[in-house]
Design an enzyme around this catalytic site. Sequence first.
Site, mmCIF file in Angstrom:
data_model
loop_
_atom_site.group_PDB
_atom_site.id
_atom_site.type_symbol
_atom_site.label_atom_id
_atom_site.label_comp_id
_atom_site.label_asym_id
_atom_site.label_seq_id
_atom_site.Cartn_x
_atom_site.Cartn_y
_atom_site.Cartn_z
ATOM 1 N NE ARG A 13 -2.836 -1.449 3.212
ATOM 2 C CZ ARG A 13 -3.255 -1.114 4.434
ATOM 3 N NH1 ARG A 13 -4.034 -0.058 4.600
ATOM 4 N NH2 ARG A 13 -2.893 -1.823 5.476
ATOM 5 C CE LYS A 347 34.023 25.589 -1.767
ATOM 6 N NZ LYS A 347 34.680 25.059 -2.961
ATOM 7 C CE1 TYR A 383 37.330 23.196 -10.801
ATOM 8 C CE2 TYR A 383 35.607 24.129 -12.187
ATOM 9 C CZ TYR A 383 36.393 23.052 -11.814
ATOM 10 O OH TYR A 383 36.249 21.849 -12.441
#
Length: 453
Positions: A13, A347, A383
Site C-alpha cells: 500500500r 564555502k 576554480y
Amino acid sequence: MNIVILAAGMGKRMRSALPKVLHPLAGRPLLAHVIDTARTLSPTRLVVVVGHGADKVREAVGAPDVQFALQDKQLGTGHAVQQALPLLDPSVPTLVLYGDVPLTRASTLTRLIDAAGAERYGVLTVTVDDPAGYGRIVRDAAGKVKKIVEQKDASEEERRIAEINTGIVITPTRTLETWLASLKNDNAQGEFYLTDVVERAIDSGVEVVTAQPDAEWETLGVNSKIQLAELERIHQRNVANALLDAGVTLMDPARIDVRGTLECGADVSIDVNCVFEGRVTLADNVTVGPNCVIRDATIGAGTRIDAYTHIEGASAGANVVLGPYARLRPGAKLSDEAHVGNFVEVKNAVLGHGSKANHLTYIGDSDIGARVNVGAGTITCNYDGANKHRTVIEDDVFIGSDTQLVAPVRVGRGVTIAAGTTVWKDVAEGELVLNEKIQISKTDYKRPVKKKS
Ligand code: UD1
Ligand code: CA
C-alpha cells in the site's frame, strides 16, 4: 535479552519501489528508528528479519551489532520469528518489535519487559475506539488472556472487543522453538500467526501478562503514505513539545521540522517553517527567522539568522548576523560578530572577527582575516576549470564592490581594493590596488528607439 525486529513485509500500500521499512520518518528509515529504540534497551542479540528488498534493507541499516535473518517467503509473523531463532540466545527472553512501528518509546517497552520478567509471556495491548483490522485480546471471566484472534478469524462478539494486540510481545526463548514449530496456518489468511503462540504458552503453563503504552500513537504502524504522514506529524509535534519544554520559543510548534537532533541553549527563538537536519546546535539567545534550512551546524550565542537562510556543514560564532537569504555551505566558519547578508554564498572559507560581506558575493576556499569589508558583488574566482585554489585576505582589508579575486592570491593587511578591480597578483600590506581603466563620455550618442509596427 534478544530483540527481533520484523521487517520482511512488502508494504504494497505504500505504492513504492522502496521497501516499506526504509521509507523515511524525520529523514531516517522507519526501521532505523526501531533499531535506535532497541539499542537503548541494550539487547545481547539484535536480529532484523528481512525479506522484501532484503539487500537494500541490509545495506541501509547494517551495523556490527545488527544481525539479519532472511524470510524468503512471507508466511506470517510466527514464521518470521522462526527465521530468527538460530541467532537468538535461548537463555534470555526475546522481545519482538515491528520495523514499521517507529514511535514506540523505550519506557513503554521497559514496562512490558518488567511485567513479563524471565518466565512470563508479555503482550503490549491497547484499548482503542476503532479496533477494526487488529488482533483482539480475548480474556476469560477472571480477566486472564485466553488467546488473540485476528480480525479475519474473529466472531461477531470477538470483533466487539476494543482491546487489541499491538503486535509487540516478549517471550521466553527456550520454549519458543517448540511453540513456533507447532503453529498451523489453517486460518483466514493461511499464515503462521505469532499471535497463536499465546495459546501454546498457556497450554505449557506459562502465564500471559499484558502491559499498555503511555500513548496510543506509540503503537501505530505504517501501511500507507497517509499513515506515514500522520506519524511524521505526531513525531514532529513530540519534538516541538520537547523543545518548548526545554524553554525554546517556537512561533508555531506545528511549523517546525527536525530531521536529526536540535540542541538549543537558553532563550532561543525559532520562527515558522524552519527545517533542521543532522546535528544542529544553537547556543543561548540565537534567533532563527522564518523559512531557514539548517543542517549540521553550530551557531554561537546571540547570533541572528534572518529569513530564508540556508546553512549546511558550517559554524558561526557569537553575535553573528546572517541573512536574509544567506547561504553557508560546508566548511564555512564565521568568527564572532561577522555579518553575511543577502545573496552571499560562503564555502570552505573562514571569515574573521567582525568581517562583513553583506551583499551579492561568493566567498569560496578563502581565509579572510578580521574587520575585512567585502563589498557588494565580490567574487573569489577559486576554480580554474581543473583545480580549486585559495584566496587569502589579511586583517583590515577593504574590498570595493564588484571585485574579482583570482586565486591563488594573497592580499596583505590593510590593503584597499578599488571598486571593479580584478586582483590576480598578490598585493603587499597597506597598498591601494586598482586596474587601469578609462571612462569615456560621448555626446553624439542616440539611444535606439523601438520601431512602431
Ligand atoms: C499483526 C498481528 C495483529 C496485530 C497487528 C498490529 C499477527 C498474526 N497479527 O497483524 O494481531 O493487531 O499486527 O499491527 O501477528 N511480517 C514479516 N513476515 C511475515 C509477515 C509479517 O516480517 O511473514 C512483518 C511485516 O513486515 C510487519 C509486521 O510483521 O512489519 C506485521 O505484519 P502484518 O502483516 O502487517 O500484520 P497484521 O496483519 O497487521
Ligand atoms: Ca497480515
